[in-house]
Design a protein around this motif. Structure first.
Motif, PDB file in Angstrom:
ATOM      1  N   ARG A 195     -18.075  21.914  26.827  1.00  0.00           N
ATOM      2  CA  ARG A 195     -19.167  21.747  26.656  1.00  0.00           C
ATOM      3  C   ARG A 195     -20.486  22.823  25.829  1.00  0.00           C
ATOM      4  NH1 ARG A 195     -17.893  19.952  31.497  1.00  0.00           N
ATOM      5  NH2 ARG A 195     -18.211  21.386  33.106  1.00  0.00           N
ATOM      6  N   TYR A 196     -19.282  24.835  25.864  1.00  0.00           N
ATOM      7  CA  TYR A 196     -19.823  25.597  25.988  1.00  0.00           C
ATOM      8  C   TYR A 196     -18.575  26.551  24.751  1.00  0.00           C
ATOM      9  CZ  TYR A 196     -22.295  24.290  29.939  1.00  0.00           C
ATOM     10  OH  TYR A 196     -23.577  24.620  30.732  1.00  0.00           O
ATOM     11  N   PRO A 197     -19.034  25.178  23.148  1.00  0.00           N
ATOM     12  CA  PRO A 197     -17.958  26.088  22.344  1.00  0.00           C
ATOM     13  C   PRO A 197     -18.673  27.669  21.524  1.00  0.00           C
ATOM     14  CG  PRO A 197     -19.526  24.471  21.357  1.00  0.00           C
ATOM     15  CD  PRO A 197     -19.695  24.514  23.369  1.00  0.00           C
ATOM     16  N   ASN A 198     -19.531  28.254  21.998  1.00  0.00           N
ATOM     17  CA  ASN A 198     -19.947  29.603  21.062  1.00  0.00           C
ATOM     18  C   ASN A 198     -19.339  30.140  22.382  1.00  0.00           C
ATOM     19  OD1 ASN A 198     -21.544  28.181  23.814  1.00  0.00           O
ATOM     20  ND2 ASN A 198     -22.898  29.729  23.127  1.00  0.00           N
ATOM     21  N   TYR A 199     -19.651  30.231  23.828  1.00  0.00           N
ATOM     22  CA  TYR A 199     -19.044  31.378  24.187  1.00  0.00           C
ATOM     23  C   TYR A 199     -17.378  30.507  24.483  1.00  0.00           C
ATOM     24  CZ  TYR A 199     -23.430  31.489  26.866  1.00  0.00           C
ATOM     25  OH  TYR A 199     -24.718  31.646  26.862  1.00  0.00           O
ATOM     26  N   ALA A 200     -16.540  29.511  24.412  1.00  0.00           N
ATOM     27  CA  ALA A 200     -15.521  30.159  23.822  1.00  0.00           C
ATOM     28  C   ALA A 200     -14.927  30.407  22.535  1.00  0.00           C
ATOM     29  CB  ALA A 200     -14.316  28.264  23.627  1.00  0.00           C
ATOM     30  N   GLY A 201     -15.758  30.695  21.892  1.00  0.00           N
ATOM     31  CA  GLY A 201     -15.233  31.358  20.563  1.00  0.00           C
ATOM     32  C   GLY A 201     -15.232  33.027  20.617  1.00  0.00           C
ATOM     33  N   GLU A 202     -16.830  32.925  21.657  1.00  0.00           N
ATOM     34  CA  GLU A 202     -16.922  34.410  22.127  1.00  0.00           C
ATOM     35  C   GLU A 202     -15.690  35.295  22.498  1.00  0.00           C
ATOM     36  OE1 GLU A 202     -19.673  37.855  24.126  1.00  0.00           O
ATOM     37  OE2 GLU A 202     -19.819  35.804  24.413  1.00  0.00           O
ATOM     38  N   LEU A 203     -14.731  34.346  23.831  1.00  0.00           N
ATOM     39  CA  LEU A 203     -14.008  34.934  24.491  1.00  0.00           C
ATOM     40  C   LEU A 203     -12.714  35.222  23.665  1.00  0.00           C
ATOM     41  CD1 LEU A 203     -13.996  31.990  27.256  1.00  0.00           C
ATOM     42  CD2 LEU A 203     -14.029  34.534  27.433  1.00  0.00           C
ATOM     43  N   THR A 204     -12.512  34.315  22.940  1.00  0.00           N
ATOM     44  CA  THR A 204     -11.339  34.188  21.876  1.00  0.00           C
ATOM     45  C   THR A 204     -11.382  35.259  20.871  1.00  0.00           C
ATOM     46  OG1 THR A 204     -11.657  31.674  22.004  1.00  0.00           O
ATOM     47  CG2 THR A 204     -10.075  33.044  19.780  1.00  0.00           C
ATOM     48  N   VAL A 205     -12.544  35.679  20.307  1.00  0.00           N
ATOM     49  CA  VAL A 205     -13.357  37.625  19.723  1.00  0.00           C
ATOM     50  C   VAL A 205     -12.370  38.337  20.334  1.00  0.00           C
ATOM     51  CG1 VAL A 205     -14.771  37.848  18.710  1.00  0.00           C
ATOM     52  CG2 VAL A 205     -14.851  36.305  17.829  1.00  0.00           C
ATOM     53  N   TRP A 206     -12.981  38.418  21.437  1.00  0.00           N
ATOM     54  CA  TRP A 206     -12.343  39.984  22.134  1.00  0.00           C
ATOM     55  C   TRP A 206     -11.040  39.717  22.533  1.00  0.00           C
ATOM     56  CZ3 TRP A 206     -15.384  43.587  20.752  1.00  0.00           C
ATOM     57  CH2 TRP A 206     -16.178  43.494  20.610  1.00  0.00           C
ATOM     58  N   THR A 207     -10.662  38.866  22.587  1.00  0.00           N
ATOM     59  CA  THR A 207      -9.245  38.532  23.628  1.00  0.00           C
ATOM     60  C   THR A 207      -8.407  39.137  21.647  1.00  0.00           C
ATOM     61  OG1 THR A 207      -9.280  36.736  24.634  1.00  0.00           O
ATOM     62  CG2 THR A 207      -7.307  37.428  24.265  1.00  0.00           C
ATOM     63  N   SER A 208      -8.829  38.439  21.114  1.00  0.00           N
ATOM     64  CA  SER A 208      -7.825  38.101  19.847  1.00  0.00           C
ATOM     65  C   SER A 208      -7.507  39.660  18.973  1.00  0.00           C
ATOM     66  CB  SER A 208      -8.542  37.519  18.542  1.00  0.00           C
ATOM     67  OG  SER A 208      -9.910  38.185  18.431  1.00  0.00           O
ATOM     68  N   ILE A 209      -9.104  39.917  19.643  1.00  0.00           N
ATOM     69  CA  ILE A 209      -9.577  42.183  19.016  1.00  0.00           C
ATOM     70  C   ILE A 209      -8.574  42.918  19.914  1.00  0.00           C
ATOM     71  CG2 ILE A 209     -11.066  43.637  19.027  1.00  0.00           C
ATOM     72  CD1 ILE A 209     -13.430  42.143  18.547  1.00  0.00           C
ATOM     73  N   ALA A 271     -21.287  11.615  32.252  1.00  0.00           N
ATOM     74  CA  ALA A 271     -20.620  10.649  31.341  1.00  0.00           C
ATOM     75  C   ALA A 271     -19.947  12.762  30.330  1.00  0.00           C
ATOM     76  CB  ALA A 271     -20.677  10.045  30.721  1.00  0.00           C
ATOM     77  N   TYR A 272     -20.844  13.094  29.994  1.00  0.00           N
ATOM     78  CA  TYR A 272     -20.975  14.357  28.713  1.00  0.00           C
ATOM     79  C   TYR A 272     -20.432  15.100  29.999  1.00  0.00           C
ATOM     80  CZ  TYR A 272     -21.416  18.194  26.146  1.00  0.00           C
ATOM     81  OH  TYR A 272     -21.563  18.771  25.081  1.00  0.00           O
ATOM     82  N   LYS A 273     -19.819  15.681  31.109  1.00  0.00           N
ATOM     83  CA  LYS A 273     -19.901  16.755  32.067  1.00  0.00           C
ATOM     84  C   LYS A 273     -18.547  16.515  32.027  1.00  0.00           C
ATOM     85  CE  LYS A 273     -22.003  17.272  35.708  1.00  0.00           C
ATOM     86  NZ  LYS A 273     -22.603  17.737  36.456  1.00  0.00           N
ATOM     87  N   ARG A 274     -18.353  15.119  32.720  1.00  0.00           N
ATOM     88  CA  ARG A 274     -17.078  14.244  32.842  1.00  0.00           C
ATOM     89  C   ARG A 274     -15.920  14.962  31.650  1.00  0.00           C
ATOM     90  NH1 ARG A 274     -18.562   9.866  34.114  1.00  0.00           N
ATOM     91  NH2 ARG A 274     -17.879   8.558  32.120  1.00  0.00           N
ATOM     92  N   ASP A 275     -16.444  13.846  30.347  1.00  0.00           N
ATOM     93  CA  ASP A 275     -14.725  13.577  30.158  1.00  0.00           C
ATOM     94  C   ASP A 275     -15.222  14.663  28.786  1.00  0.00           C
ATOM     95  OD1 ASP A 275     -15.665  11.712  30.525  1.00  0.00           O
ATOM     96  OD2 ASP A 275     -16.472  10.036  29.750  1.00  0.00           O
TER      97      ASP A 275
END
Length: 287
Positions: A195-209, A271-275
């Motif tokens: 549901r939030y790939p933008n935030y998933a990407g941001e978290l990954t960016v700063w964790t990897s840095i 349904a989108y939220k659930r799945d």
């Protein structure tokens, strides 16, 4: 880190100077943003990310240059990662606000002097904390430590997070620009995976840095826990603060509230939220 005589050791004093440079640059940009929006509140929505996010990129360059670390590979990679992320996001958000004209999420912050000051203070704190691994690394005694397999993994994760965040932003921008998507929620491309790939990407960016910088932040053995691990512990505040903002303050909670207000109760949205997982893509979960 403090020596047995109670004095800050020279290597760690040098690392503190990196934090001072980033504080000056980020603080200066955000103070200028505050001054402009105090006089012209209507400009707040348009300059927020140019001054806030943009200051992160500028600070990274300034800190790297002032440190004299030159082309040492690890700090160069970390600085480049921060700059590329900051320039991309600041440019994208500025382009978006110019085209949309307004952002209701931001306008309320510039209605009073107090709220304007609070906004730019948090913006400066966010930028400075994000930069901790890079600011410390550039002035670390071991900044030029050789890279290993861990660095390769961290760099690969940064690329994955950066691409995911960038692609998610573009996909949602295109979705909203399509007249057929009016009154619909974004569930295409990466947004169908979580549901939030933008935030998933941001978290990954700063964790990897952080993980790319961390090995060179370790102090020499035998100097005590603070001398050995203090800079590493400070560096963890960067991904931790990003996670706090994204997961607990202005990222996911606000987006979820807006979506519930607009789409809550609709069969397709429920349904989108659930799945669809919140942050981890279905493909990684084997779904």
């Amino acid at each position: 880190a403090v020596s047995s005589a109670g004095r800050v050791s020279a290597p760690h004093l040098r690392m503190l100077s990196g934090l001072g440079i980033s504080a000056a640059v980020v603080g200066g940009f955000n103070m200028l943003g505050f001054a402009i929006t105090l006089v012209r509140p209507e400009l707040g929505e348009k300059i927020t990310d140019l001054f806030g996010t943009g200051s992160i990129a500028v600070s990274a360059v300034a800190t790297h240059a002032a440190s004299g670390v030159g082309l040492a590979l690890r700090p160069s990679l970390v600085t480049a990662a921060v700059v590329v992320w900051g320039v991309r996001l600041a440019g994208f958000l500025f382009y978006r606000i110019i085209n949309t004209g307004s952002d209701s999420r931001l306008s309320a912050y510039f209605e009073t002097t107090g709220s304007t000051a609070a906004f730019w203070t948090v913006s400066a704190l966010w930028g400075w904390l994000n930069l901790l691994p890079q600011s410390l690394l550039c002035f670390a005694p071991n900044a030029a430590a050789p890279l290993g397999a861990g660095a390769a993994v961290a760099a690969a994760l940064f690329l994955a997070g950066f691409v995911a965040e960038s692609l998610a932003d573009l996909q949602k921008l295109a979705f909203k620009a399509d007249p057929a998507s009016k009154n619909q929620f974004c569930n295409v491309g990466l947004w169908s995976q979580c549901r939030y790939p933008n935030y998933a990407g941001e978290l990954t960016v700063w964790t990897s840095i952080f993980f790319l910088a961390a090995p060179a932040l370790m102090g020499a053995p035998g100097g005590g826990l603070l001398a050995r691990y203090g800079a590493v512990a400070a560096g963890t505040l960067s991904p931790a603060f990003v996670a706090l903002i994204v997961l607990g303050v202005s990222g996911v909670p606000l987006a979820e509230a807006r979506n519930e207000e607009r789409f809550g109760g609709r069969t397709d949205y429920e349904a989108y939220k659930r799945d669809t997982p919140l942050l981890v893509p279905k493909a990684l979960l084997g779904r």
